[in-house]
Write an enzyme that holds these catalytic residues in place. Structure first.
Site, short mmCIF file in Angstrom:
data_model
loop_
_atom_site.label_atom_id
_atom_site.label_comp_id
_atom_site.label_asym_id
_atom_site.label_seq_id
_atom_site.Cartn_x
_atom_site.Cartn_y
_atom_site.Cartn_z
N CYS A 241 0.83 -1.21 0.00
CA CYS A 241 0.00 0.00 0.00
C CYS A 241 0.86 1.26 0.00
CB CYS A 241 -0.92 -0.03 1.22
SG CYS A 241 -1.97 1.42 1.36
N CYS B 225 -0.48 4.12 2.13
CA CYS B 225 -0.26 3.97 3.57
C CYS B 225 1.21 4.22 3.94
CB CYS B 225 -0.62 2.55 4.02
SG CYS B 225 -2.14 1.91 3.33
N ASP B 226 2.14 3.66 3.19
CA ASP B 226 3.54 3.62 3.61
C ASP B 226 4.47 4.53 2.82
OD1 ASP B 226 2.75 1.74 5.47
OD2 ASP B 226 3.16 0.05 4.15
C1 LIG Z 1 -0.38 -4.71 4.77
C2 LIG Z 1 -1.54 -3.74 4.65
C3 LIG Z 1 -1.41 -2.47 5.17
C4 LIG Z 1 -2.46 -1.57 5.06
N1 LIG Z 1 -2.31 -0.34 5.60
C5 LIG Z 1 -3.32 0.54 5.56
C6 LIG Z 1 -3.20 1.84 6.15
O1 LIG Z 1 -2.14 2.18 6.71
N2 LIG Z 1 -4.26 2.66 6.07
C7 LIG Z 1 -5.42 2.32 5.44
O2 LIG Z 1 -6.37 3.12 5.43
N3 LIG Z 1 -5.57 1.11 4.86
C8 LIG Z 1 -4.56 0.22 4.88
N4 LIG Z 1 -4.69 -1.00 4.30
C9 LIG Z 1 -5.94 -1.31 3.59
C10 LIG Z 1 -7.04 -1.71 4.63
O3 LIG Z 1 -6.55 -2.74 5.42
C11 LIG Z 1 -8.30 -2.14 3.90
O4 LIG Z 1 -8.74 -1.13 3.02
C12 LIG Z 1 -9.40 -2.43 4.92
O5 LIG Z 1 -8.98 -3.37 5.89
C13 LIG Z 1 -10.65 -2.95 4.21
O6 LIG Z 1 -11.61 -3.22 5.18
P1 LIG Z 1 -12.79 -4.24 4.90
O7 LIG Z 1 -13.60 -4.23 6.15
O8 LIG Z 1 -13.44 -3.94 3.63
O9 LIG Z 1 -12.11 -5.68 4.71
P2 LIG Z 1 -10.97 -6.49 5.48
O10 LIG Z 1 -10.18 -5.67 6.41
O11 LIG Z 1 -10.26 -7.25 4.41
O12 LIG Z 1 -11.82 -7.52 6.37
C14 LIG Z 1 -12.53 -8.54 5.75
C15 LIG Z 1 -13.03 -9.50 6.81
O13 LIG Z 1 -13.87 -10.46 6.19
C16 LIG Z 1 -13.57 -11.76 6.71
N5 LIG Z 1 -13.99 -12.75 5.73
C17 LIG Z 1 -13.47 -13.02 4.50
N6 LIG Z 1 -14.16 -14.03 3.93
C18 LIG Z 1 -15.13 -14.39 4.82
C19 LIG Z 1 -16.15 -15.39 4.81
N7 LIG Z 1 -16.34 -16.21 3.79
N8 LIG Z 1 -16.94 -15.49 5.91
C20 LIG Z 1 -16.79 -14.64 6.97
N9 LIG Z 1 -15.85 -13.68 7.02
C21 LIG Z 1 -15.02 -13.58 5.96
C22 LIG Z 1 -12.07 -11.71 6.97
O14 LIG Z 1 -11.70 -12.70 7.90
C23 LIG Z 1 -11.94 -10.29 7.53
O15 LIG Z 1 -12.24 -10.27 8.89
C24 LIG Z 1 -3.67 -1.94 4.40
C25 LIG Z 1 -3.79 -3.22 3.87
C26 LIG Z 1 -2.75 -4.12 4.01
C27 LIG Z 1 -2.89 -5.52 3.46
#
Ligand SMILES: Cc1cc2nc3c(=O)[nH]c(=O)nc-3n(C[C@H](O)[C@H](O)[C@H](O)COP(=O)(O)OP(=O)(O)OC[C@H]3O[C@@H](n4cnc5c(N)ncnc54)[C@H](O)[C@@H]3O)c2cc1C
Length: 309
Positions: A138, A141-142
């Site tokens: 990202c 982010c970094d």
């Molecule tokens: C290494 C890294 C660093 C990042 N740093 C930043 C940052 O500094 N700032 C920032 O704003 N964003 C950052 N991001 C991006 C951020 O993490 C995502 O945009 C955000 O987490 C998305 O949120 P979400 O709730 O859509 O999904 P996610 O955080 O992906 O959560 C999805 C959830 O769904 C669950 N799930 C998946 N499939 C199923 C299923 N079949 N049944 C039940 N549950 C399921 C998973 O277990 C998880 O709990 C980063 C991402 C990564 C990978």
């Protein structure tokens, strides 16, 4: 934990920022949401060292931010089920039947899909070791950590090119490493890339090893033309080789784009009663604050649908 045979007005699938924000809002509205946690409680941020762009926190460990959201949702009355959703089908009377990893089922009137996406990995030695120690997925982010430094982006699509251009706001020099001799990115992006003096494209090359001491300091490149190898010194490596949406269980029910992301307008999918929020949505910003914002928005439409608003 909810009783499995129970009927629920609202099941939220996923415990990242989108799912948990939806839980917080709907629980505060008195809806008693049930939340399927999935395999990674807290989602993608749970293993992220520091978040520096979530409003209200100059810097916060990802684990702490997500644990705060989890406990806030729980204290407000969200029922957590530590299982994954395997399948979702239309049931009788505009209801949905959700089959869980335990083979048990829940019937729900509305479902919010907030299952996010996972970044594809290079699967080379050193990637895991230096993850968050120079290897990132990202740039937004970094990127600011690399002011005046040399970094590289690996990939050849729109995201890789946009990340490389964005990183020139901070880095002194940006390599774009690509295994082919042309990019897949759109032409206007390529034009911007090629006219930027700070960017150097390394063609026909794959990363075979990521190395460093405490943090990443070089990558080993192998030419796909003649297999010759050379080391490239750099302090940051941004992997942009695609993401995989966690949407397999729902693709029969809602419209998805060519990559499997759910098409949703203002969180409403093509199937009434099924909503989507966060990274799983086609065209999402893939940032935590955006996912949380969608979690808040989806609560409004769920409440309207259920007649609670
Ligand atoms: C290494 C890294 C660093 C990042 N740093 C930043 C940052 O500094 N700032 C920032 O704003 N964003 C950052 N991001 C991006 C951020 O993490 C995502 O945009 C955000 O987490 C998305 O949120 P979400 O709730 O859509 O999904 P996610 O955080 O992906 O959560 C999805 C959830 O769904 C669950 N799930 C998946 N499939 C199923 C299923 N079949 N049944 C039940 N549950 C399921 C998973 O277990 C998880 O709990 C980063 C991402 C990564 C990978």
């Amino acid at each position: 934990m909810a009783n499995m045979s129970e009927y629920s007005e609202l099941v939220i699938v996923g415990s990242g920022p989108a799912g948990l924000t939806c839980a917080i809002y709907t629980a505060r509205s008195g809806l008693s949401p049930v939340l399927l946690v999935g395999q990674a409680p807290g989602g993608q941020l749970i293993n992220t060292d520091t978040i520096e762009n979530y409003p209200g926190f100059k810097s916060i460990p990802g684990y702490e931010l997500m644990m705060n959201m989890l406990s806030q949702a729980e204290e407000l009355g969200t029922q957590f089920i530590y299982q994954s959703l395997e399948r979702i089908e239309r049931g009788e009377g505009n209801r949905f039947r959700l089959s869980l990893s335990s083979a048990e089922q829940i019937v729900a009137r509305t479902v919010v899909i907030a299952t996010g996406a996972t970044h594809r990995r290079l699967n080379v030695p050193g990637e895991e070791e230096f993850s968050n120690k120079g290897v990132s997925w990202c740039a937004t982010c970094d990127g600011p950590m690399y002011r005046g430094k040399t970094v590289a982006v690996v990939g050849g699509g729109n995201t890789a090119v946009m990340e490389a251009i964005f990183l020139t706001n901070f880095a002194e020099h940006v390599f774009l490493i690509h295994r082919r001799d042309s990019l897949r990115a759109e032409k206007y992006l390529q034009d911007k890339l090629f006219s930027n003096d700070k960017i150097e494209v390394v063609w026909n090359s794959e990363i075979v090893q990521i190395s460093g001491n405490e943090r990443l300091n070089s990558v080993l490149l192998r030419s796909v033309i003649d297999n010759s190898e050379r080391a490239l010194a750099l302090l940051g490596l941004f992997v942009a080789v695609g993401t995989t949406p966690s949407s397999g269980f729902v693709s029969d029910l809602v419209e998805t784009d060519g990559d499997g992301y759910i098409i949703a307008r203002d969180t409403k999918t093509s199937c009434a009663g099924v909503f989507a929020a966060g990274d799983i949505v086609s065209g999402s910003l893939k940032q935590a604050v955006f996912a949380a914002g969608q979690g808040a928005l989806v609560s409004k439409y769920v409440e309207e649908y259920l007649g609670a608003r």
